[in-house]
Design a protein around this motif. Structure first.
Motif, PDB file in Angstrom:
ATOM      1  N   UNK A  89       0.915  -1.026  -0.041  1.00 45.34           N
ATOM      2  CA  UNK A  89      -0.083  -0.060  -0.093  1.00 45.34           C
ATOM      3  C   UNK A  89       0.748   1.265  -0.099  1.00 45.34           C
ATOM      4  N   UNK A  90       0.835   2.157  -1.149  1.00 47.00           N
ATOM      5  CA  UNK A  90       1.605   3.259  -0.930  1.00 47.00           C
ATOM      6  C   UNK A  90       1.196   4.103   0.194  1.00 47.00           C
ATOM      7  N   UNK A  91       2.330   4.620   0.762  1.00 46.09           N
ATOM      8  CA  UNK A  91       2.271   5.376   2.185  1.00 46.09           C
ATOM      9  C   UNK A  91       2.891   6.677   1.975  1.00 46.09           C
ATOM     10  N   UNK A  92       2.256   7.817   1.791  1.00 40.84           N
ATOM     11  CA  UNK A  92       2.731   9.206   1.345  1.00 40.84           C
ATOM     12  C   UNK A  92       2.988   9.856   2.839  1.00 40.84           C
ATOM     13  N   UNK A  93       3.953  10.620   3.167  1.00 36.49           N
ATOM     14  CA  UNK A  93       4.117  11.451   4.522  1.00 36.49           C
ATOM     15  C   UNK A  93       4.155  12.684   4.060  1.00 36.49           C
ATOM     16  N   UNK A  94       3.523  13.496   4.906  1.00 33.67           N
ATOM     17  CA  UNK A  94       3.460  15.053   4.312  1.00 33.67           C
ATOM     18  C   UNK A  94       4.468  15.790   4.899  1.00 33.67           C
ATOM     19  N   UNK A  95       5.931  15.579   4.222  1.00 37.93           N
ATOM     20  CA  UNK A  95       6.937  16.541   4.169  1.00 37.93           C
ATOM     21  C   UNK A  95       6.567  17.199   2.999  1.00 37.93           C
ATOM     22  N   UNK A  96       6.031  18.353   3.209  1.00 29.98           N
ATOM     23  CA  UNK A  96       5.340  18.947   2.170  1.00 29.98           C
ATOM     24  C   UNK A  96       6.351  19.881   1.054  1.00 29.98           C
ATOM     25  N   UNK A  97       7.438  20.159   1.597  1.00 31.36           N
ATOM     26  CA  UNK A  97       8.474  20.709   0.620  1.00 31.36           C
ATOM     27  C   UNK A  97       8.898  19.832  -0.528  1.00 31.36           C
ATOM     28  N   UNK A  98       8.791  18.595  -0.285  1.00 31.28           N
ATOM     29  CA  UNK A  98       9.182  17.836  -1.342  1.00 31.28           C
ATOM     30  C   UNK A  98       8.166  17.774  -2.721  1.00 31.28           C
ATOM     31  N   UNK A  99       6.753  18.472  -2.535  1.00 33.66           N
ATOM     32  CA  UNK A  99       5.999  18.581  -3.627  1.00 33.66           C
ATOM     33  C   UNK A  99       6.047  20.128  -3.963  1.00 33.66           C
ATOM     34  N   UNK A 100       6.636  20.951  -3.470  1.00 35.52           N
ATOM     35  CA  UNK A 100       6.649  22.288  -3.695  1.00 35.52           C
ATOM     36  C   UNK A 100       7.441  22.567  -5.179  1.00 35.52           C
ATOM     37  N   UNK A 101       6.767  22.892  -6.144  1.00 34.81           N
ATOM     38  CA  UNK A 101       7.415  23.110  -7.527  1.00 34.81           C
ATOM     39  C   UNK A 101       8.884  23.791  -7.525  1.00 34.81           C
ATOM     40  N   UNK A 102       8.722  25.008  -6.569  1.00 37.39           N
ATOM     41  CA  UNK A 102      10.009  25.770  -6.662  1.00 37.39           C
ATOM     42  C   UNK A 102      11.154  25.151  -5.830  1.00 37.39           C
ATOM     43  N   UNK A 103      10.785  24.411  -4.997  1.00 36.55           N
ATOM     44  CA  UNK A 103      11.594  23.933  -4.033  1.00 36.55           C
ATOM     45  C   UNK A 103      12.314  22.573  -4.928  1.00 36.55           C
ATOM     46  N   UNK A 104      11.394  21.768  -5.608  1.00 38.81           N
ATOM     47  CA  UNK A 104      11.978  20.875  -6.250  1.00 38.81           C
ATOM     48  C   UNK A 104      12.850  21.115  -7.263  1.00 38.81           C
ATOM     49  N   UNK A 105      12.487  22.392  -7.838  1.00 40.78           N
ATOM     50  CA  UNK A 105      13.298  22.808  -9.137  1.00 40.78           C
ATOM     51  C   UNK A 105      14.866  23.348  -8.453  1.00 40.78           C
ATOM     52  N   UNK A 106      14.897  23.831  -7.186  1.00 40.60           N
ATOM     53  CA  UNK A 106      16.103  24.216  -6.436  1.00 40.60           C
ATOM     54  C   UNK A 106      16.905  22.610  -6.337  1.00 40.60           C
ATOM     55  N   UNK A 107      16.012  21.819  -6.118  1.00 40.07           N
ATOM     56  CA  UNK A 107      16.967  20.561  -5.648  1.00 40.07           C
ATOM     57  C   UNK A 107      17.695  19.930  -7.017  1.00 40.07           C
ATOM     58  N   UNK A 108      16.688  20.238  -8.112  1.00 42.63           N
ATOM     59  CA  UNK A 108      17.307  19.822  -9.375  1.00 42.63           C
ATOM     60  C   UNK A 108      18.548  20.444  -9.663  1.00 42.63           C
ATOM     61  N   UNK A 109      18.389  21.889  -9.241  1.00 39.86           N
ATOM     62  CA  UNK A 109      19.707  22.629  -9.945  1.00 39.86           C
ATOM     63  C   UNK A 109      20.941  22.265  -9.144  1.00 39.86           C
ATOM     64  N   UNK A 110      20.713  22.014  -7.619  1.00 38.95           N
ATOM     65  CA  UNK A 110      21.840  21.529  -6.757  1.00 38.95           C
ATOM     66  C   UNK A 110      22.353  20.490  -7.498  1.00 38.95           C
TER      67      UNK A 110
END
Length: 332
Positions: free
Chosen positions: A131-152
């Motif tokens: 059963x997929x279990x998502x945990x609400x560490x919300x910043x992993x879904x925030x588009x601008x933060x996701x973009x920064x992670x990719x750039x890093x």
């Protein structure tokens, strides 16, 4: 046909944050995101407080509202998605119950359990059940933060030199968000040493200062604030070419380029800051979009029990050392 959703717990993160907000604003809560997504239908809610539950059901037009899981009288397979937004002390019991309901996915607030052993047991239980279990560490879904992670990750800013983070309200509770954000942005971090601790919100979960180390050896200073005076959650990452700061909980992302000093010849310094004020705008919407793709296409979740456990392990180690140190100084 929309996916049928049950929410357990009817407080702020369940829907209260959006209770008075315009539908034109980005949602901050589970119910707010569900109401804006035709792929989901909120069909039931559970909360022991009559006033809280009734207000939630009225605001979000929930057809079935119950005071307890027993009173709900649900049958296995009745819900496609179960959202656990109850207080931390109830997560384990609610996750256990949710597993018996055989949903297609579960979305739980962090941490998974009140202690690491409990959290690891629950994560293993869901993995074994598939059963997929998502945990609400919300910043992993925030588009601008996701973009920064990719750039890093792509090396756009060069190597990490140092980082500093200030947080409040418990090393496991809010510190878990900070450690998870660090791991998301710069990879694994290890514990070097533990410093002062203060009880600014939770009796058993102090807010602790610590020194961590990134994979390349760069120091990461975790600083304990004090929520009794001001709530803080800010992370500053200094790279060879640029400094990136996540201000106001990540809502504002600030950047400063490393450039030649116009005053002191031969020196390099940080230029003037520019910032974006939309760091978390679409985070909850993106979380539900990710969960929909998981249900539709078996797409991977961005924040899982595995990533949440990694953060909780480090936070529990920091908490344990802080409490041990405090106990050593207590007269017998």
């Amino acid at each position: 046909m929309a996916y049928r959703v049950l929410i357990i717990g009817c407080g702020a993160i369940a829907g209260g944050y959006d209770a008075q907000r315009s539908p034109d604003e980005w949602p901050l809560s589970h119910a707010g995101a569900i109401a804006r997504d035709d792929s989901f239908e909120l069909v039931a809610c559970v909360d022991p407080d009559d006033a809280t539950r009734d207000a939630f059901a009225r605001r979000w037009d929930v057809p079935q509202a119950a005071a307890s899981l027993d009173a709900l009288g649900a049958k296995p397979g009745e819900f496609d998605l179960i959202v656990i937004a109850s207080p931390t002390g109830h997560h384990a019991a609610h996750l256990d119950w949710a597993a018996t309901m055989k949903p297609r996915a579960v979305f739980c607030e962090k941490p998974l359990g009140s202690n690491l052993a409990q959290a690891e047991k629950l994560a293993g239980q869901y993995e074994a059940a598939g059963v997929p279990l998502a945990v609400n560490h919300l910043r992993r879904w925030a588009p601008e933060i996701v973009t920064e992670a990719s750039r890093i990750a792509a090396g756009r800013y060069g190597a990490l030199i140092a980082a500093s983070a200030i947080y409040t309200k418990g090393i496991v509770h809010n510190g878990g968000h900070m450690v998870d954000l660090l791991r998301f942005l710069v990879g694994e971090v290890g514990l070097h040493s533990v410093g002062p601790a203060r009880s600014d919100h939770w009796d058993d979960d102090p807010t602790v200062s610590a020194i961590l180390t990134a994979q390349n050896g760069a120091p990461v200073h975790l600083i304990a604030g004090d929520a009794r005076y001001v709530t803080q959650f800010e992370l500053v990452l200094s790279f060879q070419k640029e400094q990136i700061a996540f201000r106001d909980g990540g809502r504002r992302i600030e950047r400063r380029l490393v450039e030649d000093s116009s005053v002191f010849a031969g020196y390099r310094e940080l230029g003037l800051a520019t910032s974006s004020a939309h760091g978390l705008d679409a985070a909850m919407t993106s979380a539900y979009d990710n969960i929909r793709k998981t249900l539709d296409q078996n797409a991977p979740l961005a924040s899982t029990a595995k990533t949440a456990l990694a953060a909780q392990r480090l936070c529990e180690a920091i908490r344990r050392k802080a409490l041990d140190t405090a106990n050593e100084g207590t007269p017998t």
